[in-house]
Motif scaffolding. Structure first.
Motif, short mmCIF file in Angstrom:
data_model
loop_
_atom_site.label_atom_id
_atom_site.label_comp_id
_atom_site.label_asym_id
_atom_site.label_seq_id
_atom_site.Cartn_x
_atom_site.Cartn_y
_atom_site.Cartn_z
N MET A 1 -5.33 -3.34 15.44
CA MET A 1 -6.00 -4.06 16.51
C MET A 1 -5.80 -5.56 16.29
N GLN A 2 -5.45 -6.22 17.35
CA GLN A 2 -5.23 -7.66 17.28
C GLN A 2 -6.49 -8.42 17.68
N SER A 3 -6.47 -9.71 17.42
CA SER A 3 -7.56 -10.59 17.81
C SER A 3 -7.17 -11.34 19.07
N LYS A 4 -8.17 -11.82 19.79
CA LYS A 4 -7.94 -12.54 21.04
C LYS A 4 -8.21 -14.02 20.83
N VAL A 5 -7.29 -14.86 21.31
CA VAL A 5 -7.47 -16.31 21.29
C VAL A 5 -7.68 -16.77 22.72
N ILE A 6 -8.76 -17.51 22.96
CA ILE A 6 -9.09 -18.04 24.27
C ILE A 6 -8.82 -19.54 24.24
N PHE A 7 -8.03 -20.03 25.18
CA PHE A 7 -7.68 -21.44 25.24
C PHE A 7 -8.56 -22.17 26.26
N SER A 8 -8.99 -23.37 25.88
CA SER A 8 -9.74 -24.22 26.82
C SER A 8 -8.80 -24.59 27.97
N SER A 9 -9.38 -25.08 29.06
CA SER A 9 -8.55 -25.46 30.21
C SER A 9 -7.56 -26.55 29.84
N GLU A 10 -7.95 -27.44 28.91
CA GLU A 10 -7.03 -28.50 28.48
C GLU A 10 -5.83 -27.91 27.74
N THR A 20 -4.46 -15.14 24.64
CA THR A 20 -3.36 -14.40 24.06
C THR A 20 -3.89 -13.52 22.94
N GLU A 21 -3.10 -12.58 22.50
CA GLU A 21 -3.43 -11.71 21.37
C GLU A 21 -2.64 -12.19 20.16
N ILE A 22 -3.28 -12.18 18.99
CA ILE A 22 -2.60 -12.60 17.76
C ILE A 22 -2.83 -11.54 16.68
N SER A 23 -1.93 -11.54 15.70
CA SER A 23 -2.06 -10.59 14.60
C SER A 23 -2.49 -11.28 13.30
N ALA A 24 -2.71 -12.59 13.34
CA ALA A 24 -3.08 -13.35 12.15
C ALA A 24 -4.41 -12.86 11.58
N THR A 25 -4.55 -12.94 10.26
CA THR A 25 -5.78 -12.51 9.60
C THR A 25 -6.59 -13.68 9.02
N ASN A 26 -6.06 -14.90 9.16
CA ASN A 26 -6.82 -16.07 8.74
C ASN A 26 -6.46 -17.24 9.65
N TYR A 27 -7.27 -18.29 9.57
CA TYR A 27 -7.12 -19.42 10.50
C TYR A 27 -5.77 -20.11 10.36
N PRO A 68 -9.80 -8.12 12.68
CA PRO A 68 -9.21 -7.46 13.85
C PRO A 68 -10.27 -7.31 14.94
N GLY A 69 -9.91 -7.64 16.16
CA GLY A 69 -10.83 -7.55 17.28
C GLY A 69 -11.68 -8.79 17.48
N SER A 70 -11.52 -9.80 16.63
CA SER A 70 -12.28 -11.04 16.78
C SER A 70 -11.83 -11.81 18.01
N GLU A 71 -12.71 -12.70 18.46
CA GLU A 71 -12.40 -13.58 19.57
C GLU A 71 -12.49 -15.02 19.05
N VAL A 72 -11.40 -15.77 19.22
CA VAL A 72 -11.32 -17.13 18.72
C VAL A 72 -11.18 -18.07 19.91
N HIS A 73 -12.06 -19.06 19.98
CA HIS A 73 -12.03 -20.04 21.05
C HIS A 73 -11.69 -21.41 20.48
N PHE A 74 -10.79 -22.11 21.14
CA PHE A 74 -10.47 -23.50 20.79
C PHE A 74 -11.11 -24.39 21.83
N LEU A 75 -11.91 -25.38 21.38
CA LEU A 75 -12.65 -26.25 22.27
C LEU A 75 -12.50 -27.69 21.81
N TYR A 76 -12.49 -28.61 22.76
CA TYR A 76 -12.47 -30.02 22.37
C TYR A 76 -13.82 -30.38 21.79
#
Length: 81
Positions: A1-10, A20-27, A68-76
């Motif tokens: 299972m991959q993790s989900k990355v959510i991008f800010s509008s910027e 997008t989906e990523i397979s990374a296990t650390n930041y 796996p299955g985490s949701e990662v958000h990048f925000l300003y």
């Protein structure tokens, strides 16, 4: 299972998509994976952003594990005054 990355509008200006989906296990590997995937997105741009993993803002994410299955958000970052 991959993790989900959510991008800010910027960031969507650089990625062309909202998530997008990523397979990374650390930041660190997550940052490497998305920077290599999106050529317009520079590592410096990502590293100056706040990050939330599974709804919790992480102030020093470099050693943070991504489950796996985490949701990662990048925000300003919002500066206080």
């Amino acid at each position: 299972m991959q993790s989900k990355v959510i991008f800010s509008s910027e960031l969507q200006k650089f990625t062309g998509e909202a998530q997008t989906e990523i397979s990374a296990t650390n930041y660190r590997s997550l940052v490497s994976e998305i920077v290599s995937r999106y050529e317009k997105l520079e590592e410096d741009e990502i590293l100056k952003m706040a990050v939330a993993i599974d709804g919790e803002i992480v102030h020093d994410p470099f050693l943070e594990q991504i489950q796996p299955g985490s949701e990662v958000h990048f925000l300003y970052r919002i500066s206080g005054g």
